[in-house]
Design an enzyme around this catalytic site. Sequence first.
Site, PDB file in Angstrom:
ATOM      1  N   TYR A   1      -1.950  -1.111  10.373  1.00 12.11           N
ATOM      2  CA  TYR A   1      -2.013  -1.336   8.927  1.00 12.11           C
ATOM      3  C   TYR A   1      -0.745  -0.789   8.261  1.00 12.11           C
ATOM      4  CZ  TYR A   1      -3.799  -1.149   4.115  1.00 12.11           C
ATOM      5  OH  TYR A   1      -3.967  -1.299   2.758  1.00 12.11           O
TER       6      TYR A   1
ATOM      7  N   SER B   1       0.844  -1.192   0.000  1.00 13.45           N
ATOM      8  CA  SER B   1       0.000   0.000   0.000  1.00 13.45           C
ATOM      9  C   SER B   1       0.885   1.250   0.000  1.00 13.45           C
ATOM     10  CB  SER B   1      -0.876   0.011   1.258  1.00 13.45           C
ATOM     11  OG  SER B   1      -1.536   1.250   1.397  1.00 13.45           O
TER      12      SER B   1
HETATM   13  P1  NAD Z   1     -11.123  -6.106   0.022  1.00 12.03           P
HETATM   14  O1  NAD Z   1     -11.592  -5.948   1.416  1.00 12.03           O
HETATM   15  O2  NAD Z   1     -12.098  -6.124  -1.093  1.00 12.03           O
HETATM   16  O3  NAD Z   1     -10.219  -7.417  -0.122  1.00 12.03           O
HETATM   17  C1  NAD Z   1      -9.526  -8.021   0.931  1.00 12.03           C
HETATM   18  C2  NAD Z   1      -9.698  -9.515   0.779  1.00 12.03           C
HETATM   19  O4  NAD Z   1      -8.901 -10.166   1.784  1.00 12.03           O
HETATM   20  C3  NAD Z   1     -11.150  -9.965   0.994  1.00 12.03           C
HETATM   21  O5  NAD Z   1     -11.528 -10.803  -0.086  1.00 12.03           O
HETATM   22  C4  NAD Z   1     -11.104 -10.749   2.289  1.00 12.03           C
HETATM   23  O6  NAD Z   1     -11.985 -11.846   2.315  1.00 12.03           O
HETATM   24  C5  NAD Z   1      -9.659 -11.232   2.299  1.00 12.03           C
HETATM   25  N1  NAD Z   1      -9.207 -11.539   3.653  1.00 12.03           N
HETATM   26  C6  NAD Z   1      -9.258 -10.746   4.750  1.00 12.03           C
HETATM   27  N2  NAD Z   1      -8.790 -11.391   5.810  1.00 12.03           N
HETATM   28  C7  NAD Z   1      -8.438 -12.629   5.392  1.00 12.03           C
HETATM   29  C8  NAD Z   1      -7.892 -13.763   6.017  1.00 12.03           C
HETATM   30  N3  NAD Z   1      -7.602 -13.786   7.335  1.00 12.03           N
HETATM   31  N4  NAD Z   1      -7.638 -14.862   5.270  1.00 12.03           N
HETATM   32  C9  NAD Z   1      -7.925 -14.873   3.958  1.00 12.03           C
HETATM   33  N5  NAD Z   1      -8.447 -13.832   3.287  1.00 12.03           N
HETATM   34  C10 NAD Z   1      -8.698 -12.723   4.019  1.00 12.03           C
HETATM   35  O7  NAD Z   1     -10.064  -4.938  -0.171  1.00 12.03           O
HETATM   36  P2  NAD Z   1      -9.038  -4.578  -1.345  1.00 12.03           P
HETATM   37  O8  NAD Z   1      -9.009  -3.109  -1.398  1.00 12.03           O
HETATM   38  O9  NAD Z   1      -9.320  -5.345  -2.584  1.00 12.03           O
HETATM   39  O10 NAD Z   1      -7.671  -5.045  -0.707  1.00 12.03           O
HETATM   40  C11 NAD Z   1      -6.766  -5.900  -1.378  1.00 12.03           C
HETATM   41  C12 NAD Z   1      -5.342  -5.503  -1.045  1.00 12.03           C
HETATM   42  O11 NAD Z   1      -5.070  -4.198  -1.546  1.00 12.03           O
HETATM   43  C13 NAD Z   1      -5.022  -5.451   0.447  1.00 12.03           C
HETATM   44  O12 NAD Z   1      -3.742  -5.972   0.654  1.00 12.03           O
HETATM   45  C14 NAD Z   1      -5.039  -3.973   0.755  1.00 12.03           C
HETATM   46  O13 NAD Z   1      -4.245  -3.654   1.875  1.00 12.03           O
HETATM   47  C15 NAD Z   1      -4.455  -3.435  -0.534  1.00 12.03           C
HETATM   48  N6  NAD Z   1      -4.709  -2.008  -0.781  1.00 12.03           N
HETATM   49  C16 NAD Z   1      -5.975  -1.548  -0.969  1.00 12.03           C
HETATM   50  C17 NAD Z   1      -6.161  -0.197  -1.213  1.00 12.03           C
HETATM   51  C18 NAD Z   1      -7.523   0.396  -1.434  1.00 12.03           C
HETATM   52  O14 NAD Z   1      -7.607   1.624  -1.524  1.00 12.03           O
HETATM   53  N7  NAD Z   1      -8.571  -0.391  -1.570  1.00 12.03           N
HETATM   54  C19 NAD Z   1      -5.069   0.675  -1.240  1.00 12.03           C
HETATM   55  C20 NAD Z   1      -3.807   0.168  -1.032  1.00 12.03           C
HETATM   56  C21 NAD Z   1      -3.630  -1.190  -0.815  1.00 12.03           C
END
Ligand code: NAD
Length: 240
Positions: free
Chosen positions: A155, A142
Amino acid sequence: MGQLDRQVALVTGGGSGIGRAVALALAAEGANVSICGRRREPLEATLALIEANGGTGIAIPADVSDDGQVEGLVDETSDALGPIDILVNNAAIGGGGAIHEHSVEVWDHVLDVNLRGPFLLARAVLPGMRGRKRGHLVNISSESGLEYYAGVGAYGVGKHALNALSEYIQRENQDFGIRVDTICPGMVVTEMTEDSAGLDHAKCLFPEDIADLVLWLVTRRPNIKIGRPILIQTMLNPWE
Ligand code: NAD
């Protein structure tokens, strides 16, 4: 012919958001994709989309912070699809506040999912990749792993540590034909952020933007090395 025909990819958190988009993109290029996450229903929905596009995969509910479940996930994937060529460590949870406001439970839970999880997955797939002298890890970090935004506590600490974990794995395994890339996205419209007050979605990234980057990384010419975590942002500030 797809660019990833006969390759096996494991995408954690593949039931939603960025993980779903990545799983679909890899499958569209011919990879057999194993998707894991906590909840079966979203995983099945992603798998249905993959299959509707003519792809193949498997959906395995698993908690990435549990070492026994991670070993089971990797074994089940390998048994069903073959040895894992590509691991996308994407699953994560939000959580934070100021450091002094964290409960011990929140601190442990966020770091268990966001840091211990990628460590467990990497530990489970690397011996096989080293033996086969090929493999690719993509860790979804991130912007919070490069900056120091007050109030995102565990985080942010976890994402900084994930960047370091990626670098260690890269250095320890580059002589075994294994590549490790780290992506640091800015704001992406997903379940994690869709309710954020004041966020202009039109100025955000979309999951498909990250998926495009992952696809380029795993299909690029072998001689191209990416030296640092990749920061992918939008030109416009989504908070203004
Ligand atoms: P999201 O909440 O849609 O996806 C997260 C996924 O992780 C979900 O499908 C959830 O079921 C799964 N998950 C959570 N805990 C878990 C566990 N213990 N075991 C297995 N699966 C688990 O959110 P997203 O935005 O798609 O996030 C995906 C990645 O992108 C993450 O690593 C997040 O930190 C990163 N990210 C997101 C953003 C944003 O703005 N959305 C920005 C920077 C980084």
